[in-house]
Scaffold this active site. Structure first.
Site, short mmCIF file in Angstrom:
data_model
loop_
_atom_site.label_atom_id
_atom_site.label_comp_id
_atom_site.label_asym_id
_atom_site.label_seq_id
_atom_site.Cartn_x
_atom_site.Cartn_y
_atom_site.Cartn_z
N LYS A 234 0.84 -1.20 0.00
CA LYS A 234 0.00 0.00 0.00
C LYS A 234 0.87 1.26 0.00
O LYS A 234 0.70 2.15 -0.81
CB LYS A 234 -0.91 -0.04 1.22
N GLU B 250 10.55 -4.73 4.50
CA GLU B 250 10.61 -6.14 4.10
C GLU B 250 10.26 -6.31 2.63
O GLU B 250 10.95 -7.00 1.87
CB GLU B 250 9.62 -6.98 4.92
N GLY C 187 -5.03 -1.98 5.18
CA GLY C 187 -4.22 -3.12 4.72
C GLY C 187 -4.90 -4.46 4.96
O GLY C 187 -5.00 -5.30 4.06
N ARG C 188 -5.42 -4.67 6.17
CA ARG C 188 -6.00 -5.98 6.50
C ARG C 188 -7.39 -6.17 5.88
O ARG C 188 -7.99 -7.23 6.02
CB ARG C 188 -6.04 -6.19 8.01
N GLU D 122 -5.26 -6.90 15.11
CA GLU D 122 -4.75 -5.60 14.70
C GLU D 122 -5.87 -4.55 14.75
O GLU D 122 -5.63 -3.37 14.94
CB GLU D 122 -4.18 -5.71 13.28
N HIS E 126 -5.55 -33.40 18.24
CA HIS E 126 -4.42 -34.20 18.73
C HIS E 126 -3.36 -33.30 19.32
O HIS E 126 -2.22 -33.73 19.53
CB HIS E 126 -3.85 -35.03 17.58
N LYS F 214 7.70 -0.81 12.21
CA LYS F 214 8.34 -0.40 10.97
C LYS F 214 9.53 0.54 11.25
O LYS F 214 10.39 0.72 10.42
CB LYS F 214 7.34 0.27 10.03
C1 G6Q Z 1 -2.67 -3.81 7.90
C2 G6Q Z 1 -1.42 -3.26 8.42
C3 G6Q Z 1 -0.18 -3.96 7.96
C4 G6Q Z 1 0.22 -3.66 6.52
C5 G6Q Z 1 1.64 -4.16 6.29
C6 G6Q Z 1 2.12 -3.92 4.88
O1 G6Q Z 1 -3.78 -3.39 8.15
O2 G6Q Z 1 -1.37 -1.91 8.15
O3 G6Q Z 1 -0.27 -5.35 8.11
O4 G6Q Z 1 -0.65 -4.25 5.63
O5 G6Q Z 1 2.50 -3.54 7.20
O6 G6Q Z 1 2.05 -2.57 4.54
P1 G6Q Z 1 2.20 -2.12 3.05
O7 G6Q Z 1 1.11 -2.72 2.24
O8 G6Q Z 1 2.16 -0.62 3.07
O9 G6Q Z 1 3.54 -2.63 2.58
#
Ligand code: G6Q
Length: 560
Positions: A205, A211, A266-267, A352, A383, A511
């Site tokens: 996003k 990463e 994001g989620r 989150e 199990h 981050k």
């Molecule tokens: C989701 C969070 C988080 C995010 C990641 C990746 O709601 O904000 O999980 O999706 O940190 O972020 P980017 O898509 O910006 O790389």
């Protein structure tokens, strides 16, 4: 509003005292229609919530509490695009991503509906080209493998969905997911892939996530070991982002960028272009079915009265256990191997969103908020950790999810899976009394001291609550609905707890943190600027690195 001092809250506290000693199994004996009264359906999904520690009065009081928090208004505000994520000054409009064409919504002067459908058209056309083989790589070959590089919300949803819907894949593309900064994730994923037939989706996003950008750069290095000419990056790397400038700086052609918007969290983003890997793997029509399923749940959530509203009911049951019966965790047990990533996906969605300890005006809450979400597929889970569900201290409310139709009808397997699912919820409810355990031991020939010693270990307290969610089939439409069900459950709980479910400052902190330590790992002298533990750990690693013989570029040596 002071939630825990409200009349609705107090009524639930005293109601809990009234029914504390009531066993669910006793309620089944006295209420003939209990399973009918406490069941609700939406297209393709049946929720039986009768094996909960509730009476009709409990539900009445829980729904009174929901109403008292302004849930109806807040639901309208979310669907209407108001800025409900006030700490980030954003609307929350993932539901707009799955609205059927023909509606209109303008936010801040932008025609949201037109933008959504233009990106969907772009995705459709791109998927068509890649799947048909019209889209060719640098050597003229068609793509065989898609690697999604993203993390968190840009990974968990698409990964979970592509795993869940494997039987619906068209079969001409394999899909892979790289999220972890651990180089092993990228290295193991790329092993066996060929640069000339691999398409990378860089999904971020913000396009600033350490990463994802590092994995993307290493993937590009790997790609160039085969492609050599940087101009070929254009036909093998596409981006999904809100940040056009950063995408172009990375070297991805803006033509190959799929947009989304800051009003998609994001989620909550698998419905946006972040779902490109899903659309490539399943075909665009299947992706559209996933969206349609989510939209069906949106409709249900907006229109069904609270008494028959699945997300509202599940949310309020969660609040009952969390806030009135002190259950601090909630288990998700899909009796479906294809849903093996569903608990991990829900961990992010729920924890989150609702893992917040201050209310909307910034006061620390004096009531519990988001529970710990955890789980694994059954029957494996039986199990492993079911011991704690059956005989551990306290209760862990659990959702059992099972499909009527299997995708793999092999001999007795599906019957056995279903039988285990139903048997577990029954056993969790009924338990095994001391008298029953004693009779079993006596029948097995135990007596005297040995019997008395064993007896407490053989007793199951029972009265452990479960929901059973029965899907007609795990297909794209129903999975879309199931995911949206949990999204709205989380929303309702956030409203009742009066927290902002749509920011994630705890993730933002993560981050930042490593950025300080990263350069220190190569420092020429010992680090002493942190606490003693952190200093020693950094210095231990520095010394290890210094003791290693010098190699060439570690980045490239990974791909030798
Ligand atoms: C989701 C969070 C988080 C995010 C990641 C990746 O709601 O904000 O999980 O999706 O940190 O972020 P980017 O898509 O910006 O790389």
């Amino acid at each position: 509003m002071d939630l825990s001092r409200s009349a609705e809250w107090s009524a639930l506290v005293s109601h809990h005292h009234d029914i504390e000693k009531t066993a669910i199994s006793d309620l089944f004996r006295t209420e003939q229609d209990r399973n009918i009264r406490f069941s609700v359906s939406s297209p393709g999904i049946h929720l039986d919530y009768s094996k909960n520690r509730i009476t009709a009065r409990t539900m009445e009081l829980l729904l009174d509490l929901a109403r008292s928090t302004g849930l109806e208004k807040k639901r309208r505000q979310m669907f209407g695009g108001e800025v409900i994520n006030f700490t980030e000054r954003r609307s929350v409009l993932h539901t707009a991503l799955r609205r059927p064409p023909g509606y209109s919504m303008v936010i801040d002067g932008d025609d949201v509906s037109a933008e959504v459908s233009s990106v969907l058209d772009q995705m459709k056309s791109f998927c068509g080209k890649v799947i048909s083989g019209e889209w060719r790589g640098y050597s003229g070959k068609r793509m065989t493998d898609v690697v999604n590089i993203g993390i968190g919300g840009s990974d968990l949803g698409p990964y979970m969905v592509t795993e869940a819907l494997k039987p619906f894949a068209h079969g001409s593309l394999r899909v892979h997911f790289v999220s972890n900064i651990d180089g092993s994730h990228l290295a193991e994923t790329l092993r066996g892939l060929k640069p000339e037939t691999t398409l990378f989706i860089v999904a971020s996003k913000t396009f600033t996530t350490q990463e994802t950008l590092t994995n993307a750069m290493s993937a590009r290095d790997w790609f160039l070991t085969g492609a050599v000419d940087r101009a070929h990056v254009a036909s093998h790397f596409v981006a999904v982002s809100t940040n056009r400038k950063q995408v172009e700086e990375f070297g991805i052609d803006a033509e190959n960028m799929f947009r989304f918007w800051d009003w998609v969290g994001g989620r909550y983003s698998l419905w946006s272009a972040i779902g490109l890997s899903i659309a490539l793997y399943l075909g665009f029509d299947r992706f559209s079915e996933l969206l349609a399923g989510a939209n069906a749940m949106d409709e249900h959530f907006q229109n069904a009265p609270f008494e028959e509203n699945m997300p509202v009911i599940m949310a309020m049951l969660g609040i009952w256990y969390n806030n009135f019966l002190d259950a601090r965790s909630h288990a998700i047990i899909p009796y479906d191997q294809y849903l093996h990533r569903f608990p991990a996906y829900l961990q992010q969605l729920d924890m989150e969103s609702n893992g917040k300890r201050v209310d909307r005006v910034g006061r620390e809450t004096d009531y519990a908020t988001g529970p710990v979400i955890w789980g694994e597929p059954g029957t494996n889970a039986q199990h492993a950790f079911f011991q704690l569900l059956h005989q551990g201290p306290g209760i862990v409310p659990a959702d059992f999810i099972v499909a009527l139709k299997t995708q793999n009808p092999i001999g007795p397997h599906h019957d056995m899976l279903v039988a285990n699912c139903f048997a577990q919820t029954e056993a969790l409810m009924c338990g095994k009394s001391e008298a029953e355990a004693r009779a079993e031991l006596e029948a097995a020939g135990y007596e005297g001291l040995e019997l008395r010693m064993l007896l407490p270990h053989k007793v199951f307290p029972g009265n452990r609550p479960t929901n059973t969610i029965v899907l007609d089939e795990l297909n794209p439409f129903i999975l879309g609905s199931l995911i949206a069900l949990y999204e709205h459950k989380v929303f309702v709980q956030g409203v009742v707890w009066d927290i902002n479910s749509f920011d994630q400052w705890g993730v933002e902190l993560g981050k930042q943190l490593a950025k300080v330590i990263l350069p220190e790992l190569d420092a020429g002298k010992a680090i002493g600027s942190h606490d003693a533990s952190t200093n020693a750990l950094i210095n231990r690693y520095r010394e290890f690195k210094a003791s290693q013989p010098l190699k060439g570029d570690p980045q490239l040596s990974m791909f030798d």
